[in-house]
Design an enzyme around this catalytic site. Structure first.
Site, PDB file in Angstrom:
ATOM      1  N   ASP A   1       0.785  -1.246   0.000  1.00 31.04           N
ATOM      2  CA  ASP A   1       0.000   0.000   0.000  1.00 31.04           C
ATOM      3  C   ASP A   1       0.817   1.297   0.000  1.00 31.04           C
ATOM      4  O   ASP A   1       1.812   1.402   0.728  1.00 31.04           O
ATOM      5  CB  ASP A   1      -0.863   0.101   1.263  1.00 31.04           C
ATOM      6  CG  ASP A   1      -1.561  -1.175   1.631  1.00 31.04           C
ATOM      7  OD1 ASP A   1      -1.476  -2.157   0.893  1.00 31.04           O
ATOM      8  OD2 ASP A   1      -2.192  -1.178   2.703  1.00 31.04           O
TER       9      ASP A   1
ATOM     10  N   GLU B   1     -10.459  -2.394   4.478  1.00 24.79           N
ATOM     11  CA  GLU B   1      -9.120  -1.882   4.776  1.00 24.79           C
ATOM     12  C   GLU B   1      -8.961  -0.479   4.184  1.00 24.79           C
ATOM     13  O   GLU B   1      -9.695  -0.088   3.274  1.00 24.79           O
ATOM     14  CB  GLU B   1      -8.048  -2.781   4.130  1.00 24.79           C
ATOM     15  CG  GLU B   1      -8.149  -4.241   4.524  1.00 24.79           C
ATOM     16  CD  GLU B   1      -7.013  -5.102   3.956  1.00 24.79           C
ATOM     17  OE1 GLU B   1      -6.378  -5.792   4.745  1.00 24.79           O
ATOM     18  OE2 GLU B   1      -6.781  -5.082   2.736  1.00 24.79           O
TER      19      GLU B   1
HETATM   20  C1  FRU Z   1      -3.836  -3.685   2.708  1.00 23.69           C
HETATM   21  C2  FRU Z   1      -3.206  -4.070   4.034  1.00 23.69           C
HETATM   22  C3  FRU Z   1      -3.575  -3.080   5.124  1.00 23.69           C
HETATM   23  C4  FRU Z   1      -2.474  -3.255   6.106  1.00 23.69           C
HETATM   24  C5  FRU Z   1      -1.285  -3.506   5.213  1.00 23.69           C
HETATM   25  C6  FRU Z   1      -0.286  -4.457   5.772  1.00 23.69           C
HETATM   26  O1  FRU Z   1      -3.146  -4.226   1.625  1.00 23.69           O
HETATM   27  O2  FRU Z   1      -3.600  -5.364   4.417  1.00 23.69           O
HETATM   28  O3  FRU Z   1      -4.865  -3.285   5.652  1.00 23.69           O
HETATM   29  O4  FRU Z   1      -2.285  -2.148   6.926  1.00 23.69           O
HETATM   30  O5  FRU Z   1      -1.795  -4.016   4.005  1.00 23.69           O
HETATM   31  O6  FRU Z   1       0.847  -4.524   4.943  1.00 23.69           O
END
Ligand code: FRU
Length: 488
Positions: free
Chosen positions: A25, A204
């Site tokens: 992300d 998320e």
């Molecule tokens: C989304 C996610 C988020 C989390 C991160 C962990 O892709 O799962 O929810 O904070 O990636 O790397």
């Protein structure tokens, strides 16, 4: 991928990739003192997801990025999951001795000792030197709730009217809103989302912002974006949905019935996207970037040096439609500075079954095309990279659908869902078919109808672009105009 040559010549030219190893992300998107910051979920020592750090890069034009050292590393509270960064203009936090500085708000992920289930709490860190170095707050974590397992990805904004900080954070099947005077003490305000929109997977990476509708002519609306992990049985996999409504600093009210589902992108590969905060008022743009992948195959895409790429940075606006305001996306105008025109064509008839072919070499291409499908059943553009290797962007006139076909786009064997042709309905009002396409070394992005329908897909061709071919099937079509650019 040929490991001996490494993966570096396959790097996208326009799209952000990490210097090496794993990226997911985008995080901490903030503009400060002339620089756009892009932090990102990063495993600095492996091509697979692992103990998360925040990688860091800065840019003055959203295109050319300078890699900086890792900004945040795991500590006794856990690894560093997704989150945001804000400019604390008036030193509400007290970190800056009356001046201003950057505050990052992020999730720390750990395991519960007994059950080994996730323990996710929110922490903060501050920087007095425009993001070069960070100090974690001694009072971390600043927000926890052990009753939820998935409690993560805070996005904090300064809410002008309420004169306080607002945090939106995902909490299982919903998001929660908290407020704070100082980014340290957070008070629960409300939640939103149980039974609303898509629940095809975990919620998320929420984001929250206000935009004018039709440039202000139709008022202003709040947008709540939420990424959805994806239904295990649905080949479409993960994606990002959004809600349009009102937000008073305390509660979000959806304008639409709870079963309305609005997707940001109808391609396969745009996830966990977020928007920049603190864009100067005189600029006023709402700028977005997403992680260009699908959770179905994020860990198995071809990679030997780096894994993970971002979408093009995009400007988001809200356009009024018969169904209500809808997000429109366009690549940021800065991309136009890279254009080298390859050629321009207009008013050409595409005979059924025949092809119009042109040379179009380059690592990154932009095509701006307008078609009138007339009697054709299908029209499209093939982007050729090698004999028998191509990615097709087309329009199925019978179904009224835009599609991307990456069946023969290069490497596709790493996951059964990757080789595919997939489609999304185009608004009938858009059937004059205006397509704006960006093809880089490992992606294709299609903005149809000036960005009302967007499709983003990864591709893994064996080499750079070589040719374009326009075709029509089942009847003649008219190519009203086509401009091709190499982006250098
Ligand atoms: C989304 C996610 C988020 C989390 C991160 C962990 O892709 O799962 O929810 O904070 O990636 O790397």
């Amino acid at each position: 991928m040929n490991p001996s040559s490494g993966q570096d010549d396959q790097r996208p030219r326009l799209h952000f990739t990490p210097p090496g190893n794993w990226m997911n992300d985008p995080n901490g998107l903030v503009f400060c003192e002339g620089e756009y910051h892009l932090f990102y979920q990063h495993h600095p020592f492996d091509l697979q997801w692992g103990p998360m750090h925040w990688g860091h890069a800065v840019s003055r034009d959203l295109i050319h990025w300078e890699h900086l050292p890792i900004a945040l590393a795991p500590d006794e509270h856990g690894t560093i999951f997704s989150g945001c960064a804000v400019v604390d203009e008036n030193d509400t936090s007290g970190f800056f001795g009356g001046g201003k500085g950057l505050v990052a708000v992020f999730t720390q992920h750990a395991e519960r000792p007994q059950t080994r289930e996730p323990l996710q709490r929110q922490s903060i860190a501050y920087s007095k030197d425009n993001g070069r170095t960070w100090t974690k707050y001694a009072g971390n974590p600043v927000l926890g709730d052990e009753s939820v397992l998935d409690f993560r990805d805070p996005k904090a904004i300064w809410h002008e009217a309420a004169a306080k900080w607002v945090m939106v954070v995902s909490a299982g099947d919903r998001v929660r809103f908290y407020t704070s005077p100082d980014l340290k003490e957070w008070t629960f305000a409300s939640d939103f989302g149980a039974g609303e929109g898509s629940h095809a997977g975990v919620w998320e990476c929420p984001d929250l912002f206000e935009l004018p509708v039709d440039g202000g002519a139709a008022g202003r609306k709040w947008v709540l974006m939420v990424s959805v992990g994806g239904d295990p049985d649905d080949p479409a996999g993960s994606g990002t949905q959004y809600f349009v409504g009102s937000f008073d600093g305390t509660a979000f009210v959806n304008d639409h019935p709870s079963d309305t589902v609005l997707w940001m992108d109808r391609g396969r590969d745009n996830y966990a996207g977020a928007t920049w905060s603190n864009i100067p008022r005189e600029d006023g743009r709402r700028l977005f970037i997403g992680w260009m992948v699908n959770l179905k195959y994020a860990g198995v895409t071809p990679a030997t040096v780096w894994r993970g790429a971002m979408t093009l940075p995009r400007e988001l606006t809200l356009a009024d439609t018969a169904e209500g305001p809808r997000i429109v996306q366009q690549p940021v105008a800065e991309v136009e500075r890279l254009r080298e025109e390859i050629g321009r064509w207009s008013d050409t008839v595409l005979r059924s079954g025949a092809e119009w072919t042109g040379d179009a070499s380059g690592n990154a291409l932009e095509a701006v095309a307008e078609f009138e499908p007339d009697t054709a059943a299908e029209v499209g553009i093939r982007f050729g990279t090698a004999p028998g290797e191509e990615t097709i962007v087309g329009y199925d006139a019978r179904r009224g659908e835009l599609f991307i076909d990456r069946t023969c786009s290069g490497r596709t064997d790493f996951h059964e869902l990757f080789p595919c042709r997939h489609a999304a309905p185009l608004d009938p009002a858009e059937r004059r078919l205006r397509l704006w396409i960006f093809v880089d070394r490992s992606s294709v992005e299609v903005f149809a109808g000036d960005g009302r329908l967007v499709m983003t897909d990864l591709i893994f061709p064996s080499g750079p672009n070589r040719s374009v071919a326009l075709y029509s099937l089942g009847g003649d079509a008219k190519l009203s105009s086509l401009t091709l650019y190499r982006l250098a």
